[in-house]
Design an enzyme around this catalytic site. Structure first.
Site, PDB file in Angstrom:
ATOM      1  N   ASP A  29      35.123  40.836  35.574  1.00 12.89           N
ATOM      2  CA  ASP A  29      35.716  41.048  35.583  1.00 12.89           C
ATOM      3  C   ASP A  29      37.217  40.286  35.978  1.00 12.89           C
ATOM      4  O   ASP A  29      37.199  39.944  37.002  1.00 12.89           O
ATOM      5  CB  ASP A  29      36.331  42.840  36.578  1.00 12.89           C
ATOM      6  CG  ASP A  29      37.840  43.269  36.654  1.00 12.89           C
ATOM      7  OD1 ASP A  29      38.426  43.206  35.959  1.00 12.89           O
ATOM      8  OD2 ASP A  29      37.309  43.759  37.936  1.00 12.89           O
ATOM      9  N   GLU A  36      36.793  41.953  29.957  1.00 16.37           N
ATOM     10  CA  GLU A  36      37.453  43.426  30.454  1.00 16.37           C
ATOM     11  C   GLU A  36      39.057  42.470  28.868  1.00 16.37           C
ATOM     12  O   GLU A  36      39.533  41.574  29.316  1.00 16.37           O
ATOM     13  CB  GLU A  36      37.992  43.792  31.301  1.00 16.37           C
ATOM     14  CG  GLU A  36      39.229  45.332  31.014  1.00 16.37           C
ATOM     15  CD  GLU A  36      39.745  45.910  32.769  1.00 16.37           C
ATOM     16  OE1 GLU A  36      40.079  46.507  32.394  1.00 16.37           O
ATOM     17  OE2 GLU A  36      39.054  45.323  33.414  1.00 16.37           O
ATOM     18  N   ASP A  87      35.403  45.038  42.096  1.00 18.23           N
ATOM     19  CA  ASP A  87      35.863  43.885  41.145  1.00 18.23           C
ATOM     20  C   ASP A  87      34.212  43.498  40.800  1.00 18.23           C
ATOM     21  O   ASP A  87      34.045  43.724  39.197  1.00 18.23           O
ATOM     22  CB  ASP A  87      36.422  41.975  41.672  1.00 18.23           C
ATOM     23  CG  ASP A  87      37.544  42.332  42.138  1.00 18.23           C
ATOM     24  OD1 ASP A  87      38.945  43.227  41.123  1.00 18.23           O
ATOM     25  OD2 ASP A  87      38.291  42.815  42.966  1.00 18.23           O
TER      26      ASP A  87
END
Length: 173
Positions: free
Chosen positions: A8, A67, A139
């Site tokens: 992430d 992502e 996160d």
């Protein structure tokens, strides 16, 4: 048995999460956050690279998922996020790993059944699916969700590859 590294990305905090895909389930391996602190962006990108390089060397993942960039509040923030993603992608590819990319709604859909889930729902499902007790850093939870999404996507592709064909329904004949 396949270890998947989920990332992430962020210019201040980059989350990472590793899951081991064993049969039809996933096992928690490790997770955490690379905090870049203050300073100029090039130095922060270097800390992302060094941190992920250490994670890759320590856990030897076989697959990496990250992502995709999404529309952000400001162009400057989007550019910084894109640069953090770039540092992460380069680190993985330099280690000889292929990188799969997933949009946030797809990740949420894979874990909760809806692409509109909030962070709390995603984090809860990560904990349930991996049997994690206690709080996860946001996160790190997102990174684990990305890794789980990748495992689910790969299983779907394997199932499709094994399909011998499609049956026609009576209405299509």
């Amino acid at each position: 048995m396949t270890i998947v590294l989920g990332i992430d990305p962020g210019s201040r905090v980059t989350g990472y999460g590793l899951v081991n895909a064993v049969g039809n389930r996933q096992e928690y391996v490790a997770s955490g956050c690379i905090r870049t602190g203050g300073g100029e962006l090039p130095a922060r990108l270097g800390r992302i690279q060094a941190g992920l390089d250490e994670v890759i060397r320590s856990y030897c993942p076989e697959q990496v998922a990250i992502e995709k960039v999404f529309v952000y509040r400001s162009a400057e923030s989007a550019l910084k996020l894109g640069q953090a993603r770039g540092a992460a992608i380069v680190t993985a590819t330099m280690a000889g790993l292929e990188v799969a990319e997933y949009a946030a709604p797809k990740i949420k859909q894979a874990l909760t059944g809806t692409g509109a889930a909030d962070k709390a729902q995603v984090s809860h499902m990560v904990q349930v699916m991996l049997g994690i007790r206690g709080e996860l850093q946001a996160d790190a939870a997102d990174a684990l969700a990305i890794a789980i999404c990748h495992v689910h996507s790969q299983r779907g592709l394997v199932r499709l590859a094994g399909a011998r064909g499609f049956r026609r329904s009576r209405l299509q004949r």
